[in-house]
Design a protein around this motif. Structure first.
Motif, PDB file in Angstrom:
ATOM      1  N   LEU A  64       4.025   7.234   2.209  1.00  0.00           N
ATOM      2  CA  LEU A  64       4.071   6.273   3.303  1.00  0.00           C
ATOM      3  C   LEU A  64       3.701   4.917   2.708  1.00  0.00           C
ATOM      4  O   LEU A  64       2.643   4.783   2.099  1.00  0.00           O
ATOM      5  N   LYS A  65       4.584   3.959   2.860  1.00  0.00           N
ATOM      6  CA  LYS A  65       4.384   2.662   2.241  1.00  0.00           C
ATOM      7  C   LYS A  65       4.285   1.564   3.306  1.00  0.00           C
ATOM      8  O   LYS A  65       5.023   1.583   4.306  1.00  0.00           O
ATOM      9  N   ILE A  66       3.369   0.644   3.094  1.00  0.00           N
ATOM     10  CA  ILE A  66       3.229  -0.510   3.979  1.00  0.00           C
ATOM     11  C   ILE A  66       3.376  -1.754   3.115  1.00  0.00           C
ATOM     12  O   ILE A  66       2.641  -1.954   2.153  1.00  0.00           O
ATOM     13  N   VAL A  95       0.852  -1.182   0.000  1.00  0.00           N
ATOM     14  CA  VAL A  95       0.000   0.000   0.000  1.00  0.00           C
ATOM     15  C   VAL A  95       0.895   1.241   0.000  1.00  0.00           C
ATOM     16  O   VAL A  95       1.855   1.309   0.776  1.00  0.00           O
ATOM     17  N   THR A  96       0.580   2.196  -0.838  1.00  0.00           N
ATOM     18  CA  THR A  96       1.326   3.466  -0.873  1.00  0.00           C
ATOM     19  C   THR A  96       0.374   4.632  -0.721  1.00  0.00           C
ATOM     20  O   THR A  96      -0.561   4.789  -1.513  1.00  0.00           O
ATOM     21  N   LEU A  97       0.618   5.427   0.304  1.00  0.00           N
ATOM     22  CA  LEU A  97      -0.179   6.620   0.562  1.00  0.00           C
ATOM     23  C   LEU A  97       0.653   7.840   0.175  1.00  0.00           C
ATOM     24  O   LEU A  97       1.868   7.867   0.399  1.00  0.00           O
ATOM     25  N   ARG A  98      -0.020   8.849  -0.354  1.00  0.00           N
ATOM     26  CA  ARG A  98       0.692  10.001  -0.895  1.00  0.00           C
ATOM     27  C   ARG A  98       0.254  11.298  -0.233  1.00  0.00           C
ATOM     28  O   ARG A  98      -0.901  11.429   0.202  1.00  0.00           O
ATOM     29  N   PHE A 155       6.655  -0.698   7.575  1.00  0.00           N
ATOM     30  CA  PHE A 155       6.321   0.686   7.275  1.00  0.00           C
ATOM     31  C   PHE A 155       7.580   1.439   6.855  1.00  0.00           C
ATOM     32  O   PHE A 155       8.628   1.309   7.503  1.00  0.00           O
ATOM     33  N   SER A 156       7.450   2.231   5.797  1.00  0.00           N
ATOM     34  CA  SER A 156       8.552   3.094   5.387  1.00  0.00           C
ATOM     35  C   SER A 156       7.970   4.382   4.832  1.00  0.00           C
ATOM     36  O   SER A 156       6.852   4.398   4.322  1.00  0.00           O
ATOM     37  N   ALA A 157       8.724   5.464   4.939  1.00  0.00           N
ATOM     38  CA  ALA A 157       8.269   6.752   4.440  1.00  0.00           C
ATOM     39  C   ALA A 157       9.425   7.455   3.750  1.00  0.00           C
ATOM     40  O   ALA A 157      10.574   7.306   4.150  1.00  0.00           O
ATOM     41  N   LYS A 158       9.073   8.208   2.716  1.00  0.00           N
ATOM     42  CA  LYS A 158      10.077   8.958   1.972  1.00  0.00           C
ATOM     43  C   LYS A 158       9.567  10.359   1.697  1.00  0.00           C
ATOM     44  O   LYS A 158       8.364  10.600   1.642  1.00  0.00           O
ATOM     45  N   GLY A 196       7.969   6.385  15.807  1.00  0.00           N
ATOM     46  CA  GLY A 196       6.577   5.966  15.853  1.00  0.00           C
ATOM     47  C   GLY A 196       6.198   4.968  14.778  1.00  0.00           C
ATOM     48  O   GLY A 196       5.084   4.429  14.809  1.00  0.00           O
ATOM     49  N   MET A 197       7.086   4.704  13.863  1.00  0.00           N
ATOM     50  CA  MET A 197       6.793   3.725  12.812  1.00  0.00           C
ATOM     51  C   MET A 197       6.683   2.350  13.467  1.00  0.00           C
ATOM     52  O   MET A 197       7.630   1.890  14.114  1.00  0.00           O
ATOM     53  N   PRO A 198       5.553   1.683  13.267  1.00  0.00           N
ATOM     54  CA  PRO A 198       5.273   0.456  14.024  1.00  0.00           C
ATOM     55  C   PRO A 198       6.318  -0.648  13.843  1.00  0.00           C
ATOM     56  O   PRO A 198       6.700  -1.294  14.795  1.00  0.00           O
ATOM     57  N   GLU A 199       6.750  -0.862  12.644  1.00  0.00           N
ATOM     58  CA  GLU A 199       7.690  -1.950  12.378  1.00  0.00           C
ATOM     59  C   GLU A 199       8.258  -1.772  10.979  1.00  0.00           C
ATOM     60  O   GLU A 199       7.931  -0.806  10.282  1.00  0.00           O
TER      61      GLU A 199
END
Lengths: 115, 112
Positions: free
Chosen positions: A77-79, A19-22, A65-68, A59-62
């Motif tokens: 934000l990518k899961i 999943v990618t959130l923008r 999760f990654s963010a750029k 705060g990133m759960p694990e």
């Protein structure tokens, strides 16, 4: 200004999918935040960027999760892989730099459902 | 770290009456206290904020009070209207610190 813009507004996916959130912050803001909102835990700060640099990702759960933030006007934000417990509303927020104002401006959020 | 507690969790008022939401915080270094309003399907929106060098601030029908000694602050909405129905969050932080600690939220319902 159009405010903080997030996409998509809604995302429904199956467990295991990526999943990618923008997010597009307000122009001129150089602090960007990703929050997660759930009934159980309320608003949680996931990660904070300042001048496109990740400052606090505690705060990133694990590792899923990654963010750029490749530039001042875009963040993701990518899961990967997603799990049902990741279902929540994810907000992006931006503000002027520290010391100049703490006012946070939130986007409308992405409602994520992982089946 | 900072711990912010918010009461009540739900509040139902008759249109025209006042609504009061109270928050307490734990970190005496906190000096910035914003309030956010979240309408259904939207992100939280800043409605008023107060810094520790003042005890009260008003903006039309909304006011916030701060008691630094007791470490609590409150939101007051007068002459409530149906459009005031929303979830309200208090928060606290140290000025120049990026971390905002949010309360759990209060769901306010204004009955017509």
């Amino acid at each position: 200004d159009a405010g903080v813009i997030q996409s998509p507004r809604h995302e429904v996916t199956e467990m295991g999918q990526e999943v990618t959130l923008r997010c597009k912050p307000i122009s001129g803001h150089n602090s960007l935040f990703w929050y997660r909102q759930t009934m159980m835990r309320g608003l949680e700060l996931l990660i904070y960027f300042n001048n496109n640099v990740p400052i606090d990702d505690s705060g990133m759960p694990e590792d899923r999760f990654s963010a750029k933030m490749p530039n001042a006007s875009f963040s993701t934000l990518k899961i990967q892989p997603s799990e049902p417990r990741d279902s929540a509303v994810y907000f992006c927020a931006s503000s002027l730099a520290r010391g100049l104002g703490e006012k946070l401006f939130f986007g409308s959020g992405t409602q994520l459902s992982v089946l | 770290g900072e711990n912010v507690e918010q009461h009540p969790s739900t509040l139902s008022v008759q249109e025209g009456d006042s609504a009061v939401i109270k928050c307490t915080y734990s970190d005496s270094a906190s000096n910035y206290f914003p309030w956010y309003k979240q309408e259904l399907g939207k992100g939280p929106q800043l409605i008023i904020d107060i810094r520790s060098n003042v005890g009260e601030k008003k903006d039309q029908r909304i006011a916030v009070t701060l008691n630094k000694t007791a470490k609590h602050f409150s939101l007051h909405i007068t002459e409530t209207q149906p459009e005031d129905s929303a979830v309200y969050f208090c928060a606290a932080s140290v000025s120049n610190d990026y971390k905002l600690s949010f309360g759990a939220g209060t769901t306010v319902t204004v009955r017509a």
